[in-house]
Design a protein around this motif. Structure first.
Motif, short mmCIF file in Angstrom:
data_model
loop_
_atom_site.label_atom_id
_atom_site.label_comp_id
_atom_site.label_asym_id
_atom_site.label_seq_id
_atom_site.Cartn_x
_atom_site.Cartn_y
_atom_site.Cartn_z
N VAL A 85 -15.54 30.02 -14.13
CA VAL A 85 -14.76 30.27 -15.37
C VAL A 85 -15.33 29.28 -16.47
O VAL A 85 -15.87 30.14 -17.55
N SER A 87 -8.05 25.09 -14.97
CA SER A 87 -9.41 25.05 -14.92
C SER A 87 -9.96 23.89 -15.57
O SER A 87 -10.92 23.11 -15.16
N PRO A 90 -12.50 21.23 -13.85
CA PRO A 90 -13.54 21.87 -14.08
C PRO A 90 -14.74 22.24 -13.28
O PRO A 90 -15.16 23.24 -13.16
N PRO A 117 -12.39 27.60 -11.03
CA PRO A 117 -12.68 26.95 -12.29
C PRO A 117 -14.02 26.65 -12.67
O PRO A 117 -14.58 26.87 -13.99
N VAL A 160 -9.46 32.95 -8.99
CA VAL A 160 -10.07 32.04 -10.36
C VAL A 160 -10.78 30.66 -9.67
O VAL A 160 -10.10 29.81 -9.14
#
Length: 183
Positions: free
Chosen positions: A18, A84, A88, A15, A13
């Motif tokens: 996403v 996240s 960010p 951030p 992942v």
């Protein structure tokens, strides 16, 4: 190796990806799931599996296999999303099942706060196993996560993912066990 780095960047992942601030990553929303099945080495994997082994079977028994899978995955999603939202713009990939397992820990605290957990205790040369109520063990663990998050995430640990998973587990257990959703 380069293959490992590519796998981490493709399936971890990120951030910024996403949340849409970064372009060019493969399926950023899918990575929320794939990242839960990747680990940063054997010790990372073994550590996660020990926690899952100690606490997970009781939670799975309380709700059944299918609901446990849904509970586990949603806890992991909440963990990845909180981390996240906290960072960010981060382009550092997150991998591991820690956030989902933290959800299991949160559920265990709600369902079995007085259950005894075997804890290895050592003081210099004195080593023994003692039984400690789960609410003490898990309270110390979650407080340590908040403390570590407050001083900065050293060693690449996503402390807010642990916190997000734990809080999600504390809340979701009511729906998955008591309201019998996700049959």
């Amino acid at each position: 190796t380069e293959l490992n780095q590519n796998a981490i960047y493709n399936f971890g992942v990120i951030p910024a990806a996403v949340l849409g601030d970064q372009k060019g990553f493969i399926n950023p929303y899918l990575t929320i799931f794939t990242s839960m099945f990747m680990h940063g080495g054997w010790m990372h994997l073994i550590g996660n599996m020990v926690f899952l082994w100690i606490f997970g079977d009781n939670i799975e028994d309380s709700m059944g296999h299918k609901r446990f899978l849904g509970f586990y995955l949603i806890s992991g999603i909440c963990a990845a999303l909180l981390q996240s939202f906290i960072s960010p713009s981060s382009t550092i990939p997150m991998i591991g099942a820690s956030g989902a397992i933290a959800g299991v820990l949160g559920a265990y605290l709600v369902l079995h706060p007085k259950a005894n957990v075997n804890v290895l205790f050592w003081l210099f040369i004195f080593i023994t196993v003692i039984k400690v109520p789960a609410f003490i063990v898990l309270s110390i663990w979650i407080v340590s996560q908040f403390f570590s998050a407050s001083i900065g995430s050293g060693g690449g640990v996503a402390y807010f993912a642990h916190i997000g998973g734990f809080i999600a587990g504390c809340l979701l257990i009511y729906f998955f066990k008591f309201y019998n959703i996700a049959n």
